[in-house]
Design a protein around this motif. Structure first.
Motif, PDB file in Angstrom:
ATOM      1  N   PHE A 108       0.827  -1.211   0.000  1.00  6.31           N
ATOM      2  CA  PHE A 108       0.000   0.000   0.000  1.00  6.31           C
ATOM      3  C   PHE A 108       0.854   1.251   0.000  1.00  6.31           C
ATOM      4  O   PHE A 108       1.767   1.409   0.824  1.00  6.31           O
ATOM      5  N   ILE A 109       0.557   2.165  -0.940  1.00  3.76           N
ATOM      6  CA  ILE A 109       1.156   3.496  -0.963  1.00  3.76           C
ATOM      7  C   ILE A 109       0.035   4.498  -0.750  1.00  3.76           C
ATOM      8  O   ILE A 109      -0.899   4.575  -1.566  1.00  3.76           O
ATOM      9  N   GLY A 110       0.095   5.249   0.339  1.00  2.00           N
ATOM     10  CA  GLY A 110      -0.939   6.229   0.631  1.00  2.00           C
ATOM     11  C   GLY A 110      -0.782   6.766   2.039  1.00  2.00           C
ATOM     12  O   GLY A 110       0.064   6.318   2.810  1.00  2.00           O
ATOM     13  N   GLU A 111      -1.627   7.730   2.371  1.00  2.64           N
ATOM     14  CA  GLU A 111      -1.608   8.319   3.704  1.00  2.64           C
ATOM     15  C   GLU A 111      -2.509   7.526   4.650  1.00  2.64           C
ATOM     16  O   GLU A 111      -3.390   6.777   4.221  1.00  2.64           O
ATOM     17  N   ASP A 112      -2.290   7.729   5.946  1.00  3.43           N
ATOM     18  CA  ASP A 112      -3.036   6.976   6.954  1.00  3.43           C
ATOM     19  C   ASP A 112      -4.543   7.149   6.812  1.00  3.43           C
ATOM     20  O   ASP A 112      -5.305   6.200   7.019  1.00  3.43           O
ATOM     21  N   HIS A 113      -4.986   8.371   6.433  1.00  3.33           N
ATOM     22  CA  HIS A 113      -6.439   8.609   6.377  1.00  3.33           C
ATOM     23  C   HIS A 113      -7.110   7.857   5.227  1.00  3.33           C
ATOM     24  O   HIS A 113      -8.339   7.828   5.161  1.00  3.33           O
ATOM     25  N   ASP A 114      -6.320   7.259   4.331  1.00  4.26           N
ATOM     26  CA  ASP A 114      -6.909   6.492   3.225  1.00  4.26           C
ATOM     27  C   ASP A 114      -6.958   4.989   3.494  1.00  4.26           C
ATOM     28  O   ASP A 114      -7.292   4.205   2.600  1.00  4.26           O
ATOM     29  N   GLU A 115      -6.671   4.578   4.720  1.00  2.00           N
ATOM     30  CA  GLU A 115      -6.680   3.148   5.028  1.00  2.00           C
ATOM     31  C   GLU A 115      -8.082   2.547   4.974  1.00  2.00           C
ATOM     32  O   GLU A 115      -8.237   1.324   4.893  1.00  2.00           O
ATOM     33  N   ARG A 116      -9.116   3.404   4.971  1.00  2.00           N
ATOM     34  CA  ARG A 116     -10.489   2.888   4.841  1.00  2.00           C
ATOM     35  C   ARG A 116     -10.716   2.249   3.474  1.00  2.00           C
ATOM     36  O   ARG A 116     -11.708   1.556   3.275  1.00  2.00           O
ATOM     37  N   PHE A 117      -9.789   2.492   2.557  1.00  2.00           N
ATOM     38  CA  PHE A 117      -9.866   1.860   1.241  1.00  2.00           C
ATOM     39  C   PHE A 117      -9.970   0.347   1.357  1.00  2.00           C
ATOM     40  O   PHE A 117     -10.558  -0.311   0.498  1.00  2.00           O
ATOM     41  N   PHE A 118      -9.429  -0.209   2.417  1.00  5.23           N
ATOM     42  CA  PHE A 118      -9.369  -1.663   2.577  1.00  5.23           C
ATOM     43  C   PHE A 118     -10.536  -2.225   3.374  1.00  5.23           C
ATOM     44  O   PHE A 118     -10.589  -3.425   3.632  1.00  5.23           O
ATOM     45  N   GLU A 119     -11.479  -1.371   3.765  1.00  2.00           N
ATOM     46  CA  GLU A 119     -12.647  -1.873   4.472  1.00  2.00           C
ATOM     47  C   GLU A 119     -13.465  -2.780   3.557  1.00  2.00           C
ATOM     48  O   GLU A 119     -13.506  -2.571   2.341  1.00  2.00           O
ATOM     49  N   ARG A 177      -2.477  -6.721   3.323  1.00  2.00           N
ATOM     50  CA  ARG A 177      -1.395  -5.754   3.115  1.00  2.00           C
ATOM     51  C   ARG A 177      -0.090  -6.335   3.629  1.00  2.00           C
ATOM     52  O   ARG A 177      -0.013  -6.834   4.755  1.00  2.00           O
ATOM     53  N   VAL A 178       0.937  -6.261   2.801  1.00  2.00           N
ATOM     54  CA  VAL A 178       2.228  -6.875   3.123  1.00  2.00           C
ATOM     55  C   VAL A 178       3.363  -5.932   2.719  1.00  2.00           C
ATOM     56  O   VAL A 178       3.148  -4.973   1.962  1.00  2.00           O
ATOM     57  N   PRO A 179       4.597  -6.192   3.172  1.00  2.00           N
ATOM     58  CA  PRO A 179       5.753  -5.425   2.689  1.00  2.00           C
ATOM     59  C   PRO A 179       5.951  -5.648   1.190  1.00  2.00           C
ATOM     60  O   PRO A 179       5.488  -6.639   0.623  1.00  2.00           O
ATOM     61  N   LEU A 180       6.677  -4.736   0.569  1.00  2.00           N
ATOM     62  CA  LEU A 180       6.864  -4.779  -0.877  1.00  2.00           C
ATOM     63  C   LEU A 180       7.429  -6.111  -1.353  1.00  2.00           C
ATOM     64  O   LEU A 180       6.986  -6.647  -2.376  1.00  2.00           O
ATOM     65  N   ASP A 181       8.394  -6.671  -0.632  1.00  2.00           N
ATOM     66  CA  ASP A 181       9.047  -7.893  -1.115  1.00  2.00           C
ATOM     67  C   ASP A 181       8.173  -9.136  -0.992  1.00  2.00           C
ATOM     68  O   ASP A 181       8.548 -10.215  -1.457  1.00  2.00           O
ATOM     69  N   GLN A 182       6.976  -8.987  -0.398  1.00  2.00           N
ATOM     70  CA  GLN A 182       6.041 -10.110  -0.290  1.00  2.00           C
ATOM     71  C   GLN A 182       4.787  -9.892  -1.146  1.00  2.00           C
ATOM     72  O   GLN A 182       3.885 -10.727  -1.151  1.00  2.00           O
TER      73      GLN A 182
END
Length: 290
Positions: free
Chosen positions: A102-113, A126-131
């Motif tokens: 995920f690339i974004g700001e904290d207030h956009d985490e609702r995207f994953f609801e 959501r995982v680190p880039l290498d995974q």
């Protein structure tokens, strides 16, 4: 030839529904434009339907909350279609895989609801880039930082064959007097580097499909020639409308204020030069929505 108008009322009677951009048209990211709000209220009072069509990466409920907190009255629209909801539907179909970076700001985490879809949505982790299988981008981590700061991340992702889901195709937006980068700038960079970016907001077709579905929920399904798109983004709002054969009203006093010589109204010669350069022809133009 684009016709410059003085007020929305001059043409609004020709249309059953408006598809209205938000940022730069109805508000500046901090406060609403009173004349724009009044114009929408008059149109709704006359019997017209207003759908707010925004490249915000937020879900519809989040945009509604933002508008109310900003002071935009609820009688200035009927429903909302967001790039975020269009992109979320694609994400939950697994278009960039189940494990995402995920690339974004904290207030956009609702995207994953969770999102109600036909059938069963895939489980997104959501995982680190290498995974990760792919990337979900709602915007930069820092909207003031140059997009090139993501080059190392994008080089790795491209080499791994990851797709990038862009939840907001806008390149920049003006928050008050401050210009900020949007997710579209990162997606553009990733594409330029040879990666594959997937878009779901204006000017791309999926958000217009969502807009028509939102109108259908209201029992309103206007013919295409009875729709008017309003926006200040020549490459998003206006190009998208043109691609859908929808008439458009270009707000020249937003992102293109300098290029179109807009004070209260655009300079006709500068407007013609700007539109010729962009190879886009809006039906109408006005300095600010009023």
């Amino acid at each position: 030839m684009t016709r410059i108008i003085e007020r929305l009322d001059e043409i609004s009677h020709q249309y059953d529904a408006l598809l209205v951009d938000l940022w730069g048209c109805v508000h500046n990211g901090l406060e609403p434009y009173p004349e724009a709000v009044a114009a929408l209220e008059r149109y709704r009072a006359s019997g017209g339907t207003i759908l707010l069509l925004t490249n915000s990466p937020r879900p519809r409920a989040g945009v509604t909350k933002q508008l109310i907190e900003m002071g935009v009255p609820e009688n200035a629209w009927h429903t909302i279609a967001t790039s975020g909801d269009s992109a979320r539907m694609a994400m939950f179909r697994g278009v960039v895989g189940q494990k995402v970076y995920f690339i974004g700001e904290d207030h956009d985490e609702r995207f994953f609801e969770p999102l109600k879809l036909m059938g069963d949505p895939v489980e997104i982790t959501r995982v680190p880039l290498d995974q990760a299988d792919g990337i979900v981008c709602t915007g930069p981590f820092d909207p003031m930082a140059d997009p090139s700061e993501n080059r190392a991340t994008f080089l790795y992702a491209k080499q791994k064959g990851m797709k990038l889901l862009c939840a907001n195709p806008d390149i920049v937006v003006d928050r008050g007097e401050r210009r900020e980068w949007c997710a579209g700038a990162l997606a553009q960079l990733y594409t330029e580097m040879g990666g594959e970016s997937l878009y779901f907001g204006k000017p791309h077709p999926p958000i217009y499909d969502l807009a028509r579905a939102r109108l259908a929920e209201l029992g309103k399904v206007p013919a295409t020639d009875r729709l008017l798109a309003i926006g200040d983004g020549i490459a998003t709002d206006i190009q998208g409308a043109q691609g859908e054969d929808i008439d458009s009203l270009f707000i020249t006093g937003g992102l293109a204020a300098a290029e179109t010589g807009t004070d209260r109204q655009p300079d006709p010669a500068k407007l013609d030069s700007f539109l010729s350069d962009k190879m886009v022809t809006p039906t109408y133009a006005i300095g600010k929505l009023r």
